[in-house]
Enzyme design. Structure first.
Site, short mmCIF file in Angstrom:
data_model
loop_
_atom_site.label_atom_id
_atom_site.label_comp_id
_atom_site.label_asym_id
_atom_site.label_seq_id
_atom_site.Cartn_x
_atom_site.Cartn_y
_atom_site.Cartn_z
N PHE A 1 1.02 -1.35 0.16
CA PHE A 1 -0.02 0.16 -0.09
C PHE A 1 0.74 1.21 0.15
CE2 PHE A 1 -4.52 1.04 0.92
CZ PHE A 1 -5.08 0.11 0.29
N GLN B 1 -7.70 14.61 3.28
CA GLN B 1 -7.08 13.87 2.04
C GLN B 1 -7.82 13.78 1.03
OE1 GLN B 1 -6.49 9.49 2.57
NE2 GLN B 1 -4.29 10.26 3.11
N HIS C 1 -8.26 11.17 -2.05
CA HIS C 1 -7.80 10.22 -2.80
C HIS C 1 -7.45 10.32 -4.01
CE1 HIS C 1 -7.62 5.96 -3.34
NE2 HIS C 1 -7.88 5.63 -2.32
N LEU D 1 -14.90 5.80 -5.21
CA LEU D 1 -13.62 5.25 -4.71
C LEU D 1 -13.10 4.22 -5.45
CD1 LEU D 1 -11.13 5.66 -2.91
CD2 LEU D 1 -12.31 4.33 -1.11
N GLU E 1 -6.88 1.85 -3.14
CA GLU E 1 -5.48 1.92 -3.37
C GLU E 1 -4.97 0.55 -3.36
OE1 GLU E 1 -1.89 3.56 -0.41
OE2 GLU E 1 -3.52 5.09 -0.88
N ARG F 1 -0.77 9.06 -0.33
CA ARG F 1 -1.80 9.83 -1.29
C ARG F 1 -1.72 11.08 -1.56
NH1 ARG F 1 -6.77 6.37 2.02
NH2 ARG F 1 -6.13 4.36 0.92
N HIS G 1 -11.64 12.51 0.52
CA HIS G 1 -11.67 11.00 0.85
C HIS G 1 -11.84 10.89 2.63
CE1 HIS G 1 -11.62 6.93 1.07
NE2 HIS G 1 -10.37 6.96 1.70
N ARG H 1 -3.03 10.97 6.01
CA ARG H 1 -2.95 9.60 6.56
C ARG H 1 -2.58 8.52 5.46
NH1 ARG H 1 -6.44 5.37 5.55
NH2 ARG H 1 -8.10 6.92 4.56
#
Length: 602
Positions: free
Chosen positions: A124, A245, A247, A257, A260, A291, A358, A403
């Site tokens: 990730f 954030q 995304h 969405l 990721e 991100r 996001h 994050r």
């Protein structure tokens, strides 16, 4: 209908939890298993809470598929958050991560498996081994439906533990006594339209995020910042609200969405030249950079004319090279989203994507036990008696200015359990309820009756849409000081209109217009906190990227506009007077050495 104190009912519980997502249900499970009388309020059925939409995985250094340990996870989280995260809280979360994942597995969570039976883990963004040298496989996944599986697992365990759920109830306001302690909440029962007082020894807010303050959002329509609105109205500050954030991979034009996990499985981003452009921006991690980094890189490609489509306003996410078998096994939901929202078969062609709001890094300030904390006498921080917050509505702060993916589900598990444990200990020492003040319901009654009695005014969704348009225009991926300053004025003007919202439908039973109007009162608190906090932070950090603040000309390796000397501090926004205060970032971890700030390169 008119609301009066005569038809307000009062009920007593040991603990009232507002929100039935991952954090609320992890806390309620801990409390119910300890024998406490727990009420969990939710605007929707628990398994429809927004945790169900989380796709990619839960971050934990199990080391099932590559070398890993919690020290690497700790380092990645500090660096990913651009050094705004509190390192003591980050260490606590990363050390607890394997325990809570194995615990969830024993609850019945259907994780994907490796051939040897261990939990499958995928790479990730921003997660590395050996302090940034190479990507690591740390995301514990159930295909691309990890949040769905987790939420259903926790709900089943709560049913087994006989937790009481109040479904389709909306909490309105916190009740504080003369000493300032929280002693309960007021709540609206949607089925009847009745107002209730829920008297509690402890209240826990787990209401999730507020991404619906933006026009383009991956958030559900229920994500209206209700817990933060309740806190702000009760005089409690909101922390680090400038950090939102984006995304990288929202479906262009739909905002839905794409996890990721796509890039974790090997998907790549392409510009109009067919170039894998992330190799230029992040030569080591490439498409698996954090991100905020990927979102800015995508936005830069579009700004410089290398976007795709007739308007050159998106880039492409290529997955077909992974093979149909892998896609259907590891990313089945992504395949369905491609067909349903973009008319694209991702096993054959790339899908258009753009950065989409996001997640919020900020929220109600708490410590590692989930206790809401208030700053008193300068930098001294004290817990507020009777009130806890966990999940996205809280700010511990483990996510800092950005994050890392998979740390959100981890946050829910670690701090939901920690808050549950702390409340159990507190409840064992607190045998009796503190008395309710005589005017416990008055503030909520006044709010409701103003709505009911107003004969002429604005439609709530017109006001909400103006909030969203303003936030989208003035608090996007790239910001400028002039634009943010203008946004502050616009949001302040919209706030004046909140008092003119009118209900056309004044019926009692399942009146969604009333719920929407009440939600707008929460949206404006979050929007103003965000806009004022953003305009005041004169630097770039994490998700807060301001065009005005450039890298110093005499220091080519300095962070892009980051000012550690003046801005290594948390923002605190108070609704009264829309004023700001600050508190220092906790740089000292619990047991290991501090990770000192440096340039973020990937």
């Amino acid at each position: 209908m008119a609301y009066t104190s005569k038809n307000v009912t009062t009920r007593k519980f040991d603990v009232v939890i507002v929100g039935a997502g991952g954090s609320g249900m992890r806390a309620s499970l801990q409390l119910s298993l300890a024998g406490l009388n727990v009420a969990v309020l939710s605007k929707v059925f628990p398994t429809r809470s927004h945790t169900v939409a989380a796709q990619g995985g839960i971050g934990a250094s199990l080391g099932n598929m590559s070398e890993d340990n919690w020290h690497y996870h700790f380092y990645d989280t500090v660096k990913g958050g651009d050094w705004l995260g509190d390192q003591d809280a980050i260490e606590f979360m990363c050390r607890e991560a394997p325990k809570v994942v194995y615990e969830l597995e024993h609850f019945g969570m259907p994780f994907d498996r490796n051939p040897d039976g261990t939990i499958y883990q995928r790479p990730f963004g921003g997660h590395t081994a050996n302090y940034g040298e190479k990507p690591v496989q740390r995301a514990c996944a159930a295909a691309d439906r990890t949040g769905h599986a987790m939420l259903h697992t926790l709900y089943q365990q709560n049913v087994r533990a006989k937790t009481s759920f109040f479904v389709e109830w909306m909490a309105l306001d916190l009740i504080r006594d003369a000493e300032g302690d929280v002693v309960g909440v007021t709540a609206l029962e949607m089925e009847t339209g009745d107002l209730h007082v829920l008297h509690a020894k402890t209240v826990l807010l787990a209401t999730g995020g507020a991404g619906r303050i933006f026009q383009a959002s991956t958030n559900a329509f229920i994500n209206t910042g209700d817990g933060m609105g309740m806190a702000a109205r009760a005089g409690i500050p909101l922390q680090d609200m400038e950090f939102w954030q984006f995304h990288p991979t929202g479906v262009a034009g739909a905002g839905v969405l794409l996890t990721e996990g796509c890039r974790g499985e090997g998907a790549i981003l392409l510009n109009s030249n067919g170039e894998r452009f992330m190799e230029r921006y992040a030569p080591t991690l490439k498409d698996l950079a954090p991100r905020d980094f990927v979102s800015r890189s995508m936005d830069q490609e579009i700004k410089e004319g290398r976007g795709c489509g007739p308007n050159k306003d998106y880039v492409l996410l290529k997955l077909d090279h992974l093979g149909a078998e892998t896609i259907h096994k590891r990313l089945p939901s992504v395949y369905e989203i491609g067909v349903n929202f973009a008319n694209v078969d991702i096993t054959r062609e790339p899908i258009p994507v753009v950065p989409t709001i996001h997640y919020q890094m900020g929220g109600i300030p708490t410590n590692i036990h989930g206790q809401v904390v208030l700053q008193r006498n300068g930098s001294h921080v004290d817990p507020l008696n009777g009130l806890y917050a966990v999940g996205e509505c809280s700010c511990v702060s483990v996510h800092g200015a950005n994050r890392l993916g998979t740390n959100s589900l981890l946050d829910l598990l670690v701090f939901g359990k920690a808050a549950g444990n702390h409340i159990v200990d507190y409840a064992s020492k607190t045998k009796a309820h503190k008395p309710l003040p005589a005017n416990a319901a008055d503030f909520s009654l006044e709010r409701l009756n103003k709505l009911e009695s107003r004969a002429k005014g604005e439609y709530s969704q017109d006001v909400a849409n103006d909030i969203r348009a303003t936030m989208q225009a003035h608090a996007g991926v790239f910001r400028s000081q002039a634009s943010m300053d203008e946004g502050v004025k616009k949001i302040a003007a919209i706030r004046e209109r909140i008092g003119s919202i009118e209900l056309k439908d004044k019926s009692a039973v399942f009146n969604t217009a009333r719920i929407e109007a009440l939600e707008v009162e929460n949206l404006i608190e979050v929007a103003q906190a965000t806009m004022v906090s953003a305009a005041a932070r004169k630097e770039c950090r994490g998700a807060h990227t301001v065009d005005d603040y450039e890298r110093p000309a005499d220091d080519p390796v300095a962070p892009l506009g980051r000012n550690d000397a003046e801005w290594m501090k948390h923002t605190l926004w108070y609704a009264e007077g829309s004023r700001l205060d600050y508190k220092p970032v906790q740089m000292k971890p619990l047991t290991v050495e501090t990770v000192p700030p440096k340039v973020r390169t990937f």
